[in-house]
Structures are given as structure tokens and as C-alpha cells.
Design a protein around this motif. Structure first.
Motif, PDB file in Angstrom:
ATOM      1  N   HIS A   6      36.622  -1.424  62.343  1.00 45.12           N
ATOM      2  CA  HIS A   6      35.449  -1.824  63.116  1.00 45.12           C
ATOM      3  C   HIS A   6      34.221  -1.724  62.227  1.00 45.12           C
ATOM      4  CE1 HIS A   6      31.892  -1.187  65.676  1.00 45.12           C
ATOM      5  NE2 HIS A   6      32.428  -2.202  66.323  1.00 45.12           N
ATOM      6  N   HIS A   8      29.869  -2.845  62.033  1.00 41.97           N
ATOM      7  CA  HIS A   8      28.643  -3.327  62.663  1.00 41.97           C
ATOM      8  C   HIS A   8      27.649  -3.568  61.530  1.00 41.97           C
ATOM      9  CE1 HIS A   8      25.365  -2.644  65.933  1.00 41.97           C
ATOM     10  NE2 HIS A   8      25.393  -3.871  65.485  1.00 41.97           N
ATOM     11  N   CYS A  40      35.185 -11.197  66.458  1.00 40.70           N
ATOM     12  CA  CYS A  40      33.753 -11.049  66.229  1.00 40.70           C
ATOM     13  C   CYS A  40      33.123 -11.099  67.610  1.00 40.70           C
ATOM     14  CB  CYS A  40      33.250 -12.184  65.346  1.00 40.70           C
ATOM     15  SG  CYS A  40      31.466 -12.147  65.105  1.00 40.70           S
ATOM     16  N   GLY A  42      29.750  -9.476  70.481  1.00 41.91           N
ATOM     17  CA  GLY A  42      28.490  -8.780  70.695  1.00 41.91           C
ATOM     18  C   GLY A  42      27.301  -9.714  70.761  1.00 41.91           C
ATOM     19  N   ASP A  46      23.313  -9.770  66.468  1.00 39.23           N
ATOM     20  CA  ASP A  46      23.694  -8.447  65.963  1.00 39.23           C
ATOM     21  C   ASP A  46      25.197  -8.252  66.182  1.00 39.23           C
ATOM     22  OD1 ASP A  46      23.313  -5.958  64.795  1.00 39.23           O
ATOM     23  OD2 ASP A  46      22.841  -4.998  66.716  1.00 39.23           O
ATOM     24  N   GLN A  48      29.340  -7.692  65.789  1.00 40.60           N
ATOM     25  CA  GLN A  48      30.239  -6.657  65.317  1.00 40.60           C
ATOM     26  C   GLN A  48      31.593  -7.296  65.016  1.00 40.60           C
ATOM     27  OE1 GLN A  48      30.060  -2.891  67.488  1.00 40.60           O
ATOM     28  NE2 GLN A  48      28.348  -3.745  68.660  1.00 40.60           N
ATOM     29  N   TYR A  76      24.679  -7.203  53.870  1.00 34.44           N
ATOM     30  CA  TYR A  76      25.165  -6.503  55.060  1.00 34.44           C
ATOM     31  C   TYR A  76      25.405  -5.021  54.805  1.00 34.44           C
ATOM     32  CZ  TYR A  76      26.482 -11.129  56.855  1.00 34.44           C
ATOM     33  OH  TYR A  76      26.495 -12.416  57.284  1.00 34.44           O
TER      34      TYR A  76
END
Length: 97
Positions: A6, A8, A40, A42, A46, A48, A76
Motif C-alpha cells: 500500500h 500513498h 488505484c 481515493g 490524492d 493511493q 512522489y
């Protein structure tokens, strides 16, 4: 052992996500049979990233040789959490038990 990843990346938009995917496709990096699932999700400004991998070794190879360098180049945050999966089953399989 299978793992889940995971990340972000912080402020990644759909346009940025698509650009990263384009670069990965062009490099041949998505041709990893051990990469079982990718999502992918969210806020569109923005996003995640979530993935399921057959082995930690496959993830490490993809991450270190392909994905991380592109993410760094694009600015990133490259902090990804990696967890061992204790059970991996389709929902239909869970209903059978």
C-alpha cells in the motif's frame, strides 16, 4: 508467501498516475506474473495504490528496478507499506466454508 502493498504517494492525480503507468508499460515492467492484483483509488487529486503480490521477492524486484526510480523521478513519496497475507481467497471461496 503472498504480500499486500500500500502506498500513498501524496498529491498524485489521475493524470500523474496515467503518466507513471505509461512509463512502466513502455519499460515492460508490468509483465510480472507474480503481480496478482492492482488497484488505484481515493480522491482523484490524492490517489493511493494497493497491490497483491505472490512473493516479496517479486515485489522487491519490481519496486527497486522499475517502479521506485520512476516515482522518484516524478517527485512522489515512495514510502510503501508491505504486509504478509494470512489468507488470500475469492469471496466465493469464503462462502463455501
Amino acid at each position: 508467501m503472498a504480500i499486500v502493498t500500500h502506498g500513498h504517494p501524496g498529491g498524485m492525480t489521475m493524470q500523474m498516475y496515467e503518466e507513471g503507468n505509461r512509463r512502466l508499460r513502455e519499460s515492460g515492467a508490468f509483465q510480472v506474473p507474480e503481480h496478482l492484483f492492482h488497484a488505484c483509488y481515493g480522491d482523484p487529486n490524492d490517489l493511493q495504490i494497493f497491490g497483491v503480490w505472490q512473493t516479496r521477492e517479486a515485489w522487491d524486484r519490481f519496486w527497486n528496478e522499475s517502479c521506485r526510480p520512476i516515482m522518484i523521478e516524478m517527485g512522489y513519496d515512495t514510502s510503501f507499506a508491505v504486509y504478509e497475507i494470512h489468507n488470500l481467497a475469492a469471496v466465493s471461496q469464503l462462502a463455501e466454508h
